[in-house]
Design an enzyme around this catalytic site. Structure first.
Site, PDB file in Angstrom:
ATOM      1  CD  GLU A   1       0.077  -0.426   8.787  1.00  8.54           C
ATOM      2  OE1 GLU A   1      -0.530  -0.041   7.803  1.00  8.54           O
ATOM      3  OE2 GLU A   1       0.622   0.518   9.662  1.00  8.54           O
TER       4      GLU A   1
ATOM      5  CB  CYS B   1       3.748   5.188   5.279  1.00  5.37           C
ATOM      6  SG  CYS B   1       4.448   4.222   6.733  1.00  5.37           S
TER       7      CYS B   1
ATOM      8  CG  HIS C   1      -0.450   0.363   2.434  1.00  6.96           C
ATOM      9  ND1 HIS C   1      -0.912   1.045   3.632  1.00  6.96           N
ATOM     10  CD2 HIS C   1       0.764   0.054   2.957  1.00  6.96           C
ATOM     11  CE1 HIS C   1      -0.328   1.144   4.550  1.00  6.96           C
ATOM     12  NE2 HIS C   1       0.795   0.558   4.374  1.00  6.96           N
TER      13      HIS C   1
ATOM     14  CG  HIS D   1       2.447  -3.342   6.342  1.00  8.19           C
ATOM     15  ND1 HIS D   1       3.476  -2.818   7.224  1.00  8.19           N
ATOM     16  CD2 HIS D   1       2.216  -2.043   5.904  1.00  8.19           C
ATOM     17  CE1 HIS D   1       3.445  -1.473   7.215  1.00  8.19           C
ATOM     18  NE2 HIS D   1       2.845  -0.962   6.324  1.00  8.19           N
TER      19      HIS D   1
ATOM     20  CG  HIS E   1       5.401   0.688   2.541  1.00  4.77           C
ATOM     21  ND1 HIS E   1       4.680   1.810   2.289  1.00  4.77           N
ATOM     22  CD2 HIS E   1       4.768   0.218   3.800  1.00  4.77           C
ATOM     23  CE1 HIS E   1       3.824   2.090   3.420  1.00  4.77           C
ATOM     24  NE2 HIS E   1       4.018   1.369   4.153  1.00  4.77           N
TER      25      HIS E   1
ATOM     26  CG  ASP F   1      -2.532 -13.382   0.922  1.00  3.00           C
ATOM     27  OD1 ASP F   1      -1.599 -12.745   1.554  1.00  3.00           O
ATOM     28  OD2 ASP F   1      -1.905 -14.153   0.054  1.00  3.00           O
ATOM     29  CG  HIS F   2       0.813 -12.590  -2.145  1.00  2.00           C
ATOM     30  ND1 HIS F   2       0.460 -12.938  -1.086  1.00  2.00           N
ATOM     31  CD2 HIS F   2       2.200 -12.535  -2.251  1.00  2.00           C
ATOM     32  CE1 HIS F   2       1.531 -13.622  -0.477  1.00  2.00           C
ATOM     33  NE2 HIS F   2       2.607 -13.388  -1.223  1.00  2.00           N
TER      34      HIS F   2
HETATM   35 NI    NI Z   1       2.445   1.132   5.477  1.00  2.46          NI
END
Ligand code: NI
Length: 143
Positions: free
Chosen positions: A130, A37, A18, A45, A43, A83-84
């Protein structure tokens, strides 16, 4: 005798990318507010999601809700969707909202609350880790 009430929780992990960027703010304001961020190339998580439901313990089954049903709902409606994926670019779940863990929790609540309610109990808590350091809890909108 009063009915015993309990909460049960399922946990899933998912990975997603995100970028925190509020379209109401300038590029400079976004960079200052979100720091790394706001990285233009995003990037990722490894998210830890906890979904808690609350209700009476059925005197026959001994359960608030069948955990297999709850696992299946979270798997189908959340994990298989996010997911992914890139939370901002690949998905509609956030509806243009900034992809903070707070907004993610609200989006997941909106998806899961009616699904859980169809089985009887109430959705009680969405908890998102997160990272090891950042945790958000959401218990629904204020009435
Ligand atoms: Ni983040």
């Amino acid at each position: 005798m009063p009915t015993p009430i309990a909460e049960i929780t399922v946990r899933i992990e998912f990975s997603a990318a995100h970028r925190l960027h509020a379209k109401e703010l300038s590029d400079e304001e976004n960079a200052a507010l979100y720091g790394p961020c706001n990285n233009p190339n995003s990037h990722g998580h490894n998210y830890d999601l906890f979904v808690t439901v609350r209700g009476p313990i059925d005197p026959v089954t001994g359960m608030v809700m069948n955990l297999n049903d709850l696992h299946r709902i979270v798997q189908e409606r959340i994990f298989s969707v996010v997911d992914h994926k890139h939370l901002d670019d690949d998905l509609d779940v956030l509806g243009g909202r900034v992809s903070t863990a707070e907004n993610l929790a609200v989006a997941f609540w909106e998806i899961l609350a009616p699904e859980v309610q169809a089985f009887g109990p109430e959705l009680s808590l969405i908890r998102i880790h997160e990272s090891r350091a950042n945790i958000v809890e959401y218990r629904g909108a204020q009435q």
